[in-house]
Design a protein around this motif. Structure first.
Motif, PDB file in Angstrom:
ATOM      1  N   GLN A 180      -5.777   1.625   4.036  1.00  0.00           N
ATOM      2  CA  GLN A 180      -5.181   1.072   2.843  1.00  0.00           C
ATOM      3  C   GLN A 180      -4.925  -0.505   3.052  1.00  0.00           C
ATOM      4  O   GLN A 180      -5.354  -1.210   2.193  1.00  0.00           O
ATOM      5  CB  GLN A 180      -3.763   1.639   2.333  1.00  0.00           C
ATOM      6  CG  GLN A 180      -4.085   2.967   1.981  1.00  0.00           C
ATOM      7  CD  GLN A 180      -2.554   3.771   2.014  1.00  0.00           C
ATOM      8  OE1 GLN A 180      -1.625   3.307   2.142  1.00  0.00           O
ATOM      9  NE2 GLN A 180      -2.651   4.986   1.824  1.00  0.00           N
TER      10      GLN A 180
ATOM     11  N   GLU B  73       5.855   4.890   0.891  1.00  0.00           N
ATOM     12  CA  GLU B  73       6.331   6.051   1.387  1.00  0.00           C
ATOM     13  C   GLU B  73       7.295   5.835   2.548  1.00  0.00           C
ATOM     14  O   GLU B  73       8.308   6.545   2.484  1.00  0.00           O
ATOM     15  CB  GLU B  73       5.065   6.894   1.823  1.00  0.00           C
ATOM     16  CG  GLU B  73       5.688   8.394   2.316  1.00  0.00           C
ATOM     17  CD  GLU B  73       4.435   9.515   2.688  1.00  0.00           C
ATOM     18  OE1 GLU B  73       4.535  10.452   3.035  1.00  0.00           O
ATOM     19  OE2 GLU B  73       3.358   8.831   2.243  1.00  0.00           O
TER      20      GLU B  73
ATOM     21  N   CYS C  74       0.853  -1.266   0.016  1.00  0.00           N
ATOM     22  CA  CYS C  74       0.049   0.083  -0.004  1.00  0.00           C
ATOM     23  C   CYS C  74       0.964   1.169   0.043  1.00  0.00           C
ATOM     24  O   CYS C  74       1.966   1.145   0.470  1.00  0.00           O
ATOM     25  CB  CYS C  74      -0.899  -0.026   1.358  1.00  0.00           C
ATOM     26  SG  CYS C  74      -0.208   0.135   2.907  1.00  0.00           S
ATOM     27  N   PRO C  75       0.356   2.264  -0.582  1.00  0.00           N
ATOM     28  CA  PRO C  75       1.164   3.662  -0.573  1.00  0.00           C
ATOM     29  C   PRO C  75       1.691   4.130   0.752  1.00  0.00           C
ATOM     30  O   PRO C  75       2.807   4.626   0.762  1.00  0.00           O
ATOM     31  CB  PRO C  75       0.179   4.589  -1.047  1.00  0.00           C
ATOM     32  CG  PRO C  75      -0.878   4.007  -1.783  1.00  0.00           C
ATOM     33  CD  PRO C  75      -1.013   2.676  -1.196  1.00  0.00           C
TER      34      PRO C  75
END
Length: 411
Positions: A314, A54, A49-50
């Protein structure tokens, strides 16, 4: 001269999934244009997931600076991740743990195989049947399981059948055992356990001075609010249970590797002479400090990100994707006349083979008839015969196509 550990010679020659790969590869050689779809895949397919990506980018940047570089980390895991686990996985369920009771690992499989180091090799053990193969194989390796018979049963293992007859709810052992392996939501059957049923196990362990190794790797897939996510929701469990968790199927970390194990400070075991009871928490820390160098800083930062508001949302979306696959598979296969269990609180479905044929026979029929791969249930233990395991971890389009093929094959 050096002598081998002959217990390894007792293991079957190939791991279950290696046998599957061998048969699938043989099929592909003789059917070069066939597109094989796996509904037995144990790996995830959706990307990280983002929020995790990140966090990993930031962690990599940290490693490229003098002030942010991290070398050897604490063997037990960084405090900020252990604190996030306590705050997010346990406190919302009324479970109060100390970060010192959390041990970060490189995925639940390692600790599942190694946790038996804490107790003597001659401790008696019980397993639900069918079961994740690592529970048995790791105990074969250290000599605890005994010898195997023609039915695939080990002489020093107490098998607790989970079948249609008992609605996949195992009975308590009819005698005393020292160690018990439980996995819920269950791999491979996809079934769950209620608080009342789990309380029976905790009470058994308290009464018989046993230890429960509780595999909760799939707890995030539970949809029913009444189903326990942790054994520590049961009063007294801190005195008798070790719990194992993983981010592999929860957040897609199968290639990233991170998980954790809970060893409560209240959990003790006796010395051989029975004169002392010693806590297992410091023993596990000593074991990890000796045999394990810790999970990478980058992986732990990634795991921490799953607990942020963005990360939690997410991860839920990814789990929802897999569970919608499971619901589609359950609905379609049931409509086609198959008897199917699981798939409601877990990413696994446990399907009965038609007409009483064996697990491997149905595997071959499905592969050659529909070019679809499943996992033979007998590979998970004697009670798995007559069933196959299906998983919902594939791509949606592959899942839909596989179900269409099975429908056409059946008709």
């Amino acid at each position: 001269m050096a002598l081998i550990n002959e217990h390894y010679l007792k293991l079957t020659k190939n791991y279950l999934f290696a046998d599957i790969a061998k048969r699938v590869n043989a099929f592909k050689v003789s059917h070069k244009n066939a597109k094989v779809i796996s509904l037995g895949i144990g790996d995830v397919t959706q990307p990280l997931c983002p929020a995790v990506i990140e966090a990993m980018h930031k962690a990599v940047e940290d490693m490229g600076t003098r002030d942010g570089f991290h070398g050897y980390g604490p063997e037990q895991g960084y405090p900020w991740l252990r604190e996030a686990i306590v705050k997010n996985d346990f406190l919302p369920r009324g479970i109060h743990l100390s970060p010192d009771e959390i041990f970060i690992n490189d995925g639940a499989k390692s600790d599942t195989g190694n946790i038996g180091d804490l107790v003597r090799w001659d401790n008696s053990m019980a397993v639900t049947d069918p079961i994740y193969p690592v529970y048995i194989d790791s105990n074969v390796m250290n000599g605890r399981a005994g010898v195997v018979n023609e039915q695939g049963e080990w002489s020093n293992v107490c098998y607790l059948p989970c079948s249609e007859q008992n609605k996949f709810v195992p009975s308590l052992p009819d005698h005393r055992v020292d160690m018990i392996y439980l996995c819920y939501p269950n791999n491979p059957t996809g079934m769950v356990i209620t608080k009342e049923e789990l309380r029976r196990w905790v009470n058994y362990a308290l009464k018989n001075d046993a230890i429960i190794f509780y595999d909760a790797a799939y707890h995030a897939y539970i949809q029913d609010e009444d189903i326990p996510h942790s054994i520590y929701e049961i009063k007294g469990a801190r005195k008798v249970a070790i719990e194992l968790h993983s981010y592999s199927k929860t957040a897609g970390f199968t290639g990233l590797r991170c998980g954790y194990t809970v060893v409560p400070k209240e959990l003790t075991a006796a010395t051989m002479d029975g004169k002392q009871r010693l806590p297992l928490n410091p023993m596990w820390l000593r074991r990890q400090s000796t045999k394990y160098n810790g999970t990478s800083y980058i992986s732990q930062r990634a795991a921490e990100a799953t607990y942020t508001p963005e990360g939690q949302q997410q991860v839920k979306e990814t789990i929802s994707y897999y569970m919608s696959n499971a619901h589609l598979m359950l609905e379609t296969l049931t409509r086609l006349g198959f008897t199917v269990y699981g798939g409601e609180n877990a990413p696994y479905l446990w399907m009965k083979t038609p007409n009483g044929i064996s697990s491997w026979q149905f595997f071959d029929q499905l592969l050659y008839g529909a070019q679809v791969v499943c996992t033979p249930g007998v590979g998970f233990g004697p009670s798995g015969e007559g069933f196959v395991r299906l998983t919902s971890f594939g791509y949606r389009e592959d899942c839909e196509e596989a179900l269409d093929r099975i429908s056409s094959w059946q008709h």
